[in-house]
Motif scaffolding. Structure first.
Motif, PDB file in Angstrom:
ATOM      1  N   GLY A  16     -22.456  97.884  14.541  1.00  0.00           N
ATOM      2  CA  GLY A  16     -23.737  98.441  14.406  1.00  0.00           C
ATOM      3  C   GLY A  16     -24.063  98.939  13.012  1.00  0.00           C
ATOM      4  N   CYS A  17     -22.844  99.005  12.368  1.00  0.00           N
ATOM      5  CA  CYS A  17     -23.151  99.500  10.855  1.00  0.00           C
ATOM      6  C   CYS A  17     -23.440  98.299   9.938  1.00  0.00           C
ATOM      7  CB  CYS A  17     -21.761 100.098  10.329  1.00  0.00           C
ATOM      8  SG  CYS A  17     -21.162 101.573  10.858  1.00  0.00           S
ATOM      9  N   LYS A  18     -24.136  98.734   8.861  1.00  0.00           N
ATOM     10  CA  LYS A  18     -24.550  97.867   7.760  1.00  0.00           C
ATOM     11  C   LYS A  18     -23.310  98.355   6.791  1.00  0.00           C
ATOM     12  CE  LYS A  18     -29.624  97.799   7.994  1.00  0.00           C
ATOM     13  NZ  LYS A  18     -29.533  96.236   8.683  1.00  0.00           N
ATOM     14  N   VAL A  19     -22.780  97.285   6.282  1.00  0.00           N
ATOM     15  CA  VAL A  19     -21.757  97.596   5.260  1.00  0.00           C
ATOM     16  C   VAL A  19     -22.029  96.770   3.933  1.00  0.00           C
ATOM     17  CG1 VAL A  19     -19.045  97.349   4.775  1.00  0.00           C
ATOM     18  CG2 VAL A  19     -20.047  97.468   7.020  1.00  0.00           C
ATOM     19  N   LYS A  20     -22.127  97.453   2.797  1.00  0.00           N
ATOM     20  CA  LYS A  20     -22.269  96.905   1.353  1.00  0.00           C
ATOM     21  C   LYS A  20     -20.889  96.609   0.868  1.00  0.00           C
ATOM     22  CE  LYS A  20     -25.659  97.347  -2.064  1.00  0.00           C
ATOM     23  NZ  LYS A  20     -26.789  98.241  -2.674  1.00  0.00           N
ATOM     24  N   LEU A  21     -20.819  95.468   0.429  1.00  0.00           N
ATOM     25  CA  LEU A  21     -19.444  95.149  -0.172  1.00  0.00           C
ATOM     26  C   LEU A  21     -19.760  94.524  -1.593  1.00  0.00           C
ATOM     27  CD1 LEU A  21     -18.058  93.147   2.780  1.00  0.00           C
ATOM     28  CD2 LEU A  21     -17.553  95.429   2.200  1.00  0.00           C
ATOM     29  N   TYR A  22     -18.508  94.427  -2.364  1.00  0.00           N
ATOM     30  CA  TYR A  22     -18.559  94.078  -3.559  1.00  0.00           C
ATOM     31  C   TYR A  22     -17.563  92.835  -3.566  1.00  0.00           C
ATOM     32  CZ  TYR A  22     -17.176  92.997  -8.249  1.00  0.00           C
ATOM     33  OH  TYR A  22     -16.846  92.321  -9.760  1.00  0.00           O
ATOM     34  N   ASP A  23     -17.762  91.673  -3.746  1.00  0.00           N
ATOM     35  CA  ASP A  23     -16.985  90.554  -3.569  1.00  0.00           C
ATOM     36  C   ASP A  23     -16.632  90.247  -4.733  1.00  0.00           C
ATOM     37  OD1 ASP A  23     -16.056  87.848  -3.708  1.00  0.00           O
ATOM     38  OD2 ASP A  23     -17.845  87.083  -2.235  1.00  0.00           O
ATOM     39  N   GLU A  24     -15.133  90.484  -5.127  1.00  0.00           N
ATOM     40  CA  GLU A  24     -14.725  90.291  -6.357  1.00  0.00           C
ATOM     41  C   GLU A  24     -14.501  88.778  -6.828  1.00  0.00           C
ATOM     42  OE1 GLU A  24     -10.673  92.132  -6.365  1.00  0.00           O
ATOM     43  OE2 GLU A  24     -11.557  94.191  -5.596  1.00  0.00           O
ATOM     44  N   GLU A  25     -14.380  88.087  -6.079  1.00  0.00           N
ATOM     45  CA  GLU A  25     -14.221  86.606  -6.634  1.00  0.00           C
ATOM     46  C   GLU A  25     -15.490  86.196  -7.243  1.00  0.00           C
ATOM     47  OE1 GLU A  25     -13.522  82.077  -5.165  1.00  0.00           O
ATOM     48  OE2 GLU A  25     -12.877  83.707  -3.730  1.00  0.00           O
ATOM     49  N   PHE A  26     -16.591  86.433  -6.461  1.00  0.00           N
ATOM     50  CA  PHE A  26     -18.250  85.958  -7.077  1.00  0.00           C
ATOM     51  C   PHE A  26     -18.779  87.171  -7.791  1.00  0.00           C
ATOM     52  CE2 PHE A  26     -17.171  83.291  -3.352  1.00  0.00           C
ATOM     53  CZ  PHE A  26     -17.202  81.922  -3.785  1.00  0.00           C
ATOM     54  N   ASP A  27     -18.156  88.168  -7.981  1.00  0.00           N
ATOM     55  CA  ASP A  27     -18.519  89.382  -8.742  1.00  0.00           C
ATOM     56  C   ASP A  27     -20.194  89.700  -8.354  1.00  0.00           C
ATOM     57  OD1 ASP A  27     -18.951  91.023 -10.672  1.00  0.00           O
ATOM     58  OD2 ASP A  27     -19.778  89.824 -12.147  1.00  0.00           O
ATOM     59  N   GLU A  28     -20.480  89.916  -7.094  1.00  0.00           N
ATOM     60  CA  GLU A  28     -21.482  90.111  -6.580  1.00  0.00           C
ATOM     61  C   GLU A  28     -21.456  91.166  -5.490  1.00  0.00           C
ATOM     62  OE1 GLU A  28     -23.020  86.499  -4.930  1.00  0.00           O
ATOM     63  OE2 GLU A  28     -21.691  86.555  -3.415  1.00  0.00           O
ATOM     64  N   GLU A  29     -22.596  91.783  -5.058  1.00  0.00           N
ATOM     65  CA  GLU A  29     -22.601  92.721  -4.043  1.00  0.00           C
ATOM     66  C   GLU A  29     -23.508  92.115  -2.646  1.00  0.00           C
ATOM     67  OE1 GLU A  29     -24.676  96.283  -5.061  1.00  0.00           O
ATOM     68  OE2 GLU A  29     -23.314  96.800  -6.613  1.00  0.00           O
ATOM     69  N   ILE A  30     -22.825  92.157  -1.512  1.00  0.00           N
ATOM     70  CA  ILE A  30     -23.428  91.762  -0.437  1.00  0.00           C
ATOM     71  C   ILE A  30     -23.315  92.707   0.653  1.00  0.00           C
ATOM     72  CG2 ILE A  30     -23.010  89.215  -0.577  1.00  0.00           C
ATOM     73  CD1 ILE A  30     -20.263  89.587   0.478  1.00  0.00           C
ATOM     74  N   GLU A  31     -24.381  92.725   1.493  1.00  0.00           N
ATOM     75  CA  GLU A  31     -24.331  93.488   2.751  1.00  0.00           C
ATOM     76  C   GLU A  31     -24.456  92.709   4.028  1.00  0.00           C
ATOM     77  OE1 GLU A  31     -26.786  97.515   2.784  1.00  0.00           O
ATOM     78  OE2 GLU A  31     -28.169  95.920   3.903  1.00  0.00           O
ATOM     79  N   TYR A  32     -23.592  93.265   4.967  1.00  0.00           N
ATOM     80  CA  TYR A  32     -23.621  92.637   6.187  1.00  0.00           C
ATOM     81  C   TYR A  32     -23.646  93.761   7.333  1.00  0.00           C
ATOM     82  CZ  TYR A  32     -21.087  88.848   4.385  1.00  0.00           C
ATOM     83  OH  TYR A  32     -20.759  87.498   3.455  1.00  0.00           O
ATOM     84  N   THR A  33     -24.177  93.418   8.471  1.00  0.00           N
ATOM     85  CA  THR A  33     -24.321  94.329   9.611  1.00  0.00           C
ATOM     86  C   THR A  33     -23.123  93.731  10.566  1.00  0.00           C
ATOM     87  OG1 THR A  33     -26.703  94.496   9.312  1.00  0.00           O
ATOM     88  CG2 THR A  33     -25.946  95.129  11.594  1.00  0.00           C
ATOM     89  N   ILE A  34     -22.214  94.579  10.992  1.00  0.00           N
ATOM     90  CA  ILE A  34     -21.330  94.413  12.044  1.00  0.00           C
ATOM     91  C   ILE A  34     -21.813  94.388  13.478  1.00  0.00           C
ATOM     92  CG2 ILE A  34     -18.986  94.878  12.754  1.00  0.00           C
ATOM     93  CD1 ILE A  34     -19.196  94.369   9.649  1.00  0.00           C
ATOM     94  N   VAL A  35     -21.826  93.397  13.944  1.00  0.00           N
ATOM     95  CA  VAL A  35     -22.212  93.173  15.360  1.00  0.00           C
ATOM     96  C   VAL A  35     -21.396  92.786  16.557  1.00  0.00           C
ATOM     97  CG1 VAL A  35     -24.771  93.035  14.607  1.00  0.00           C
ATOM     98  CG2 VAL A  35     -23.452  90.707  15.152  1.00  0.00           C
ATOM     99  N   GLY A  36     -21.471  92.635  17.967  1.00  0.00           N
ATOM    100  CA  GLY A  36     -20.682  91.937  18.986  1.00  0.00           C
ATOM    101  C   GLY A  36     -20.842  90.434  18.585  1.00  0.00           C
ATOM    102  N   SER A  37     -19.915  89.566  19.155  1.00  0.00           N
ATOM    103  CA  SER A  37     -19.635  88.069  18.916  1.00  0.00           C
ATOM    104  C   SER A  37     -20.967  87.503  19.176  1.00  0.00           C
ATOM    105  CB  SER A  37     -18.522  87.708  19.401  1.00  0.00           C
ATOM    106  OG  SER A  37     -18.672  87.898  20.966  1.00  0.00           O
ATOM    107  N   THR A  38     -21.942  87.857  20.213  1.00  0.00           N
ATOM    108  CA  THR A  38     -22.925  87.126  20.751  1.00  0.00           C
ATOM    109  C   THR A  38     -23.989  87.234  19.962  1.00  0.00           C
ATOM    110  OG1 THR A  38     -23.548  89.000  22.172  1.00  0.00           O
ATOM    111  CG2 THR A  38     -22.310  87.339  23.232  1.00  0.00           C
TER     112      THR A  38
END
Length: 157
Positions: A89-111
């Motif tokens: 249920g969280c939103k997680v903002k990440l820094y992707d080292e390989e692509f030198d970019e910020e991305i944001e994901y929401t963690i959800v159940g598999s369905t």
């Protein structure tokens, strides 16, 4: 015992809406197609009738699956003790080292997972790596293209 299915409140509502649509509008639509196909006469060579009956079977199967998913759903509750920690249920903002970019994901159940909408499953390699971590943590994910490295920039509900 059926497997518990983790969902956000929004995800559960989406499934209920989908079920309602299939039970009401879609069933009526297919019934009309069957009625129309029956009016064409001989059922032994009636492709429209066969197609409508196949569609009806698929819709009924979807309805049963949705009902089972909803019946076994567990809505992820927000818990103040997990504030700042990656949970479903969280939103997680990440820094992707390989692509030198910020991305944001929401963690959800598999369905509910939908990578196109940046919703990743708690069971995916990245989801598993992120769960339980806090802002500032660095995670590594063993992906098909090699080790992916991320830094958690922010965790929010």
């Amino acid at each position: 015992m059926a497997k518990e299915i983790l969902l956000t409140a929004e995800g559960l509502q989406n499934l209920k809406d989908q079920l309602e649509y299939l039970k009401t509008e879609k069933r009526k639509e297919i019934a009309e197609k069957i009625k129309e196909a029956l009016s064409f006469g001989d059922l032994s060579e009636n492709a429209e009738y066969d197609a409508a009956k196949n569609e009806q079977a698929e819709v009924e199967e979807k309805i049963v699956k949705l009902e089972n998913t909803i019946k076994n759903a567990k809505v992820i509750e927000e818990d103040s003790s997990t504030k700042g920690i990656v949970t479903i249920g969280c939103k997680v903002k990440l820094y992707d080292e390989e692509f030198d970019e910020e991305i944001e994901y929401t963690i959800v159940g598999s369905t509910e997972a939908n990578p196109a909408l940046c919703k990743i499953s708690n069971e995916s390699p990245l989801g598993v790596a992120l769960l339980g971590k806090k802002k500032g943590a660095e995670v590594q994910v063993d992906a098909p293209q090699g080790i992916m490295k991320y830094k958690i920039l922010n965790v929010s509900k």
